[in-house]
Structure formats: C-alpha cells, structure tokens
Design a protein around this motif. Structure first.
Motif, PDB file in Angstrom:
ATOM      1  N   THR A 134       0.812  -1.221   0.000  1.00 17.41           N
ATOM      2  CA  THR A 134       0.000   0.000   0.000  1.00 17.41           C
ATOM      3  C   THR A 134       0.844   1.270   0.000  1.00 17.41           C
ATOM      4  OG1 THR A 134      -0.127  -0.112   2.421  1.00 17.41           O
ATOM      5  CG2 THR A 134      -1.934  -1.111   1.167  1.00 17.41           C
ATOM      6  N   HIS A 276      -0.035  11.652  -4.341  1.00 18.77           N
ATOM      7  CA  HIS A 276      -1.073  11.386  -3.339  1.00 18.77           C
ATOM      8  C   HIS A 276      -2.453  11.501  -3.960  1.00 18.77           C
ATOM      9  CE1 HIS A 276      -3.009  11.216   0.568  1.00 18.77           C
ATOM     10  NE2 HIS A 276      -3.653  12.337   0.281  1.00 18.77           N
ATOM     11  N   LEU A 277      -2.630  12.516  -4.798  1.00 19.55           N
ATOM     12  CA  LEU A 277      -3.912  12.682  -5.493  1.00 19.55           C
ATOM     13  C   LEU A 277      -4.136  11.551  -6.496  1.00 19.55           C
ATOM     14  CD1 LEU A 277      -6.417  14.461  -6.140  1.00 19.55           C
ATOM     15  CD2 LEU A 277      -4.983  15.672  -7.812  1.00 19.55           C
ATOM     16  N   GLU A 279      -3.205   8.538  -6.360  1.00 19.85           N
ATOM     17  CA  GLU A 279      -3.522   7.252  -5.727  1.00 19.85           C
ATOM     18  C   GLU A 279      -5.019   6.986  -5.670  1.00 19.85           C
ATOM     19  OE1 GLU A 279      -1.632   7.407  -1.951  1.00 19.85           O
ATOM     20  OE2 GLU A 279       0.365   6.880  -2.708  1.00 19.85           O
ATOM     21  N   LYS A 280      -5.825   8.033  -5.827  1.00 24.31           N
ATOM     22  CA  LYS A 280      -7.274   7.882  -5.782  1.00 24.31           C
ATOM     23  C   LYS A 280      -7.839   7.372  -7.109  1.00 24.31           C
ATOM     24  CE  LYS A 280      -7.646  11.661  -2.427  1.00 24.31           C
ATOM     25  NZ  LYS A 280      -8.237  12.994  -2.121  1.00 24.31           N
ATOM     26  N   PHE A 281      -6.987   7.294  -8.118  1.00 25.34           N
ATOM     27  CA  PHE A 281      -7.418   6.841  -9.437  1.00 25.34           C
ATOM     28  C   PHE A 281      -6.663   5.580  -9.832  1.00 25.34           C
ATOM     29  CE2 PHE A 281      -7.936  11.423  -9.171  1.00 25.34           C
ATOM     30  CZ  PHE A 281      -9.222  11.627  -9.675  1.00 25.34           C
ATOM     31  N   ARG A 282      -7.144   4.917 -10.858  1.00 24.25           N
ATOM     32  CA  ARG A 282      -6.452   3.727 -11.351  1.00 24.25           C
ATOM     33  C   ARG A 282      -5.178   4.139 -12.075  1.00 24.25           C
ATOM     34  NH1 ARG A 282     -10.748   0.602 -14.894  1.00 24.25           N
ATOM     35  NH2 ARG A 282     -11.120   2.748 -15.561  1.00 24.25           N
TER      36      ARG A 282
END
Length: 404
Positions: A134, A276-277, A279-282
């Motif tokens: 992770t 960091h931003l 990581e919210k997307f594929r």
C-alpha cells in the motif's frame, strides 16, 4: 516532530539510505555526465561522431544490462549486485580522471552504463521488498523526487567545474559513489533484511526461463513499448529542443537552462502531492492523463517564441512526467511475481530504447522539415503510448483474474 518521526518510521531504514544515496549519487552524476562531451571536445580533439559514440555507450549498455542485473539480483540476492555495481561506478569515475585515449573513455562509459543498469532495478526491487504494497507508490514517488533533487543541483556545480577543473568533478563523483557503497555495506550488515527478500527463494528460475517469462508477458511488453514512445517525446528536451531554442529564440540557451531548472524544481515540489492525489485513481487513468499532458507540452514547444510560451510548455510536459514515470514503476511492481521482481524491473530498462530512437528520429524530422513539424509528429508518437498502455492494462487485468 512526532509527525516527522511517524513519516520516517513508515519505511525501512534501508529505503531511506537508498533515497539519500540517490540524491547524492544522481547529483554527482549530473555534475559530470552532461559535461562529458564538452570535456572530450576540449581535451581529446575527437570528432562529433566519436564523442556521440562515447556518450551513447552508457545508455546503450543500460538498455540490456538492466535485465541481466535485475535477474541476477533475483538469483543471487540484492546485496551483492548492488554493492558490486556501486563500487564499479566509483572505479569508472576515478578512471575518467586518468584516462588519456578515446578507447578508454568508450570502455569506461560502457562500464558506467552497465553498472548503473545493474544497480537501478535492483535498488527498486529492494525498496519494494522492504515496503508494504500500500506504500510502494509513495516510495517510487520519493525515489523520483530524490533523483530530481540531484538533477536540479548537480548541473549548476558541474557547469562551474567544467570551466575550472573537469577532472576534479570526476574525482568528486567517484568519491561520492565510493562513500555511498561503503555506507550501504554498513547498513546492510547492521540491519536485518529477510532472506525471502534476498533472492534465495526456491522459485527463482534460470536466466533462459526468466527471459521466456518476460517474452510471454504481454502486459509487460505493451507497457514497455508505451514507455519507449513516451521516452521518445521526453528525450527531445535534452536533444533537439536546445538546438531549436538557440537558433530561433533570443537568449535561447538561457531560456533552456531556466526550463531545466523549472522542470527539476516542479518535480521536487509537486511529485508527492500529485502522487497522493493520483492514488485515488487507477494507474491506467493516471498514465493516460500523463501522456496527454506530455503531448500537450510538446505541441506548445512548437509555438515557443519567448519566455511565456516556453514556461507553459515545460509546465505541461513536467506534469505529464510526474504522472507517468512513478505510475510506470508501480504497474511493473504489480505485474511482477515476488520471486521475479528484479527481473521485471530489469526488463523495464528496455524503455531506454526510446532514448536512442527519439533523438535520431527527432533530428531527422528537424533536418528535413522544421521544429514545428518535428514537435507535432513527436507529440503524436507520445499519444500513441496510450494505445499500448490500454492494451497492457487489459492483459494485466486478465492476468490478475487468472491468478485469483
């Protein structure tokens, strides 16, 4: 203070040693290698072709050396491959200080590329070994930031030394790599690295079998082709852009040097928040958006007429760089079986083929047409990477479903 302690504590100490070492080693390398051609032309009286061959030997050897080094790290462990390669790089730079003939420079720079191509995938694999899944995207982003911190400082020192004592810059770089190796020896001996992460697994396969595995992994193959196309676009910044700026824009070389600084500083400042931003997307979405930004930057370069357009172009291209390259490392990490991680990261070194094709293809377009046409065509090539990223992601998902 507690936040800093918690942030540092989330990664293995060896990871931090590698990150700090990356800053110092990359900074020292950028202090010397960008100015190697200047040194050769001033002191060796060599033709441009011979200088080009000498400088090009490093990435040429790195293209195939990464796969070999990565596989050897899976078979024999990360430690010996990393340490031997670092000591060899130190030897190379000390060799530059005493080399007197063109043959020695060609040989030493070839050894430099081979040694670095052994170290880089092995270091990435060890970072992944020692980091929770992770948190690996964060580690790859930190590593990329570390590289650019070195890249932002090294050339400034190198430009000064190139005009005072080029051999001193070689000696300094060799000493930094030697100290890096010695520090790594110390920490690898003092800290426990689990044997399962040292390449001793019974699942380790022969070199031939590993090559066949890579050959049959369609997801990896398409991903590498996509990155080759991206590198063809990105490398124009170092190869053909300075020629165009010098010939068409007032103060072109000054503008180019400022653009390189903006690029490095942007990566240092924005890499972590953007990652960091992201990581919210594929990963697939992130890489596609990155390719679009990079292509947009190349198109903007075709309209450069001064400071404003040049800065807009480098900002767009750098945003694409920040999105693509760490995501590429993360996707390779996801594709790689645990016992073949070094082999997979090594195979990814074939992306450097783009660093060869890009300058040649761009130079051909520049000589037969003009800079604007060159940037448009290269931008289309960069966008073509989306096709291969999409295909690679499709096979990656299929492969994951089969494992489940």
């Amino acid at each position: 203070m507690m936040k800093v302690k918690n942030y540092v504590g989330q990664f293995h100490p060896i990871v931090w040693v590698l990150l700090i070492g990356t800053v110092l080693s990359r900074g020292s390398a950028f202090m010397t290698l960008p100015f190697l051609s200047i040194y050769l032309s001033r002191h060796m009286d060599l033709s441009p072709i011979i200088i080009g061959i000498t400088v090009g030997m490093s990435p040429l050897m790195g293209t195939v050396g990464g796969f070999i080094g990565g596989h050897l790290s899976d078979r024999f462990g990360r430690k010996p491959i990393m340490l031997v390669s670092l000591f060899m790089v130190a030897f190379v730079y000390y060799g530059f200080t005493v080399a007197t003939g063109q043959g020695w420079f060609i040989l030493l720079n070839a050894l430099n590329g081979l040694s670095n191509s052994f170290f880089e995938p092995t270091a990435q694999a060890l970072m992944a070994d020692l980091t929770e899944k992770t948190k690996r995207m964060k580690v790859y982003s930190l590593r990329y930031t570390a590289m650019n911190i070195g890249a932002s400082v090294g050339p400034l020192i190198g430009a000064y030394l190139a005009n005072t004592s080029a051999k001193l810059s070689f000696a300094i770089t060799g000493t930094i790599y030697l100290l890096y190796a010695l520090v790594l020896v110390y920490f690898l001996q003092r800290l426990v690295v689990p044997l399962s992460q040292e390449g001793n697994s019974k699942k380790v396969v022969s070199f031939g079998a590993a090559f066949r595995i890579i050959k049959t992994d369609k997801a990896l193959r398409y991903l590498i082709i996509g990155i080759i196309l991206v590198n063809m676009g990105y490398v124009q910044i170092d190869s053909n852009l300075p020629q165009i700026l010098e010939g068409t824009v007032e103060n072109g070389i000054l503008i180019f040097s400022i653009l390189i600084t903006i690029n490095a500083v942007m990566v240092v400042v924005l890499q972590m928040p953007i990652s960091h931003l992201a990581e919210k997307f594929r990963l697939m979405q992130v890489m596609v958006v990155g390719a679009v930004f990079m292509a947009a930057g190349l198109v903007c370069f075709s309209f450069v007429s001064g400071w404003a357009t040049a800065i807009i172009a480098i900002v767009l291209l750098t945003l694409g760089e920040i999105l693509i390259f760490p995501s590429n490392s993360m996707m390779i990490d996801q594709l790689a079986p645990e016992h073949l991680r070094g082999t997979y990261f090594g195979a990814a070194q074939f992306r450097k083929i783009g660093n060869f094709i890009g300058p040649v293809f761009g130079g051909y377009l520049l000589s037969h047409f003009q800079g604007q046409i060159m940037f448009w065509v290269i931008a289309l090539v960069t966008l073509g990477s989306i096709i291969f990223f999409t295909a690679g992601n499709k096979f990656r998902v299929t492969k994951a479903d089969e494992v489940v």
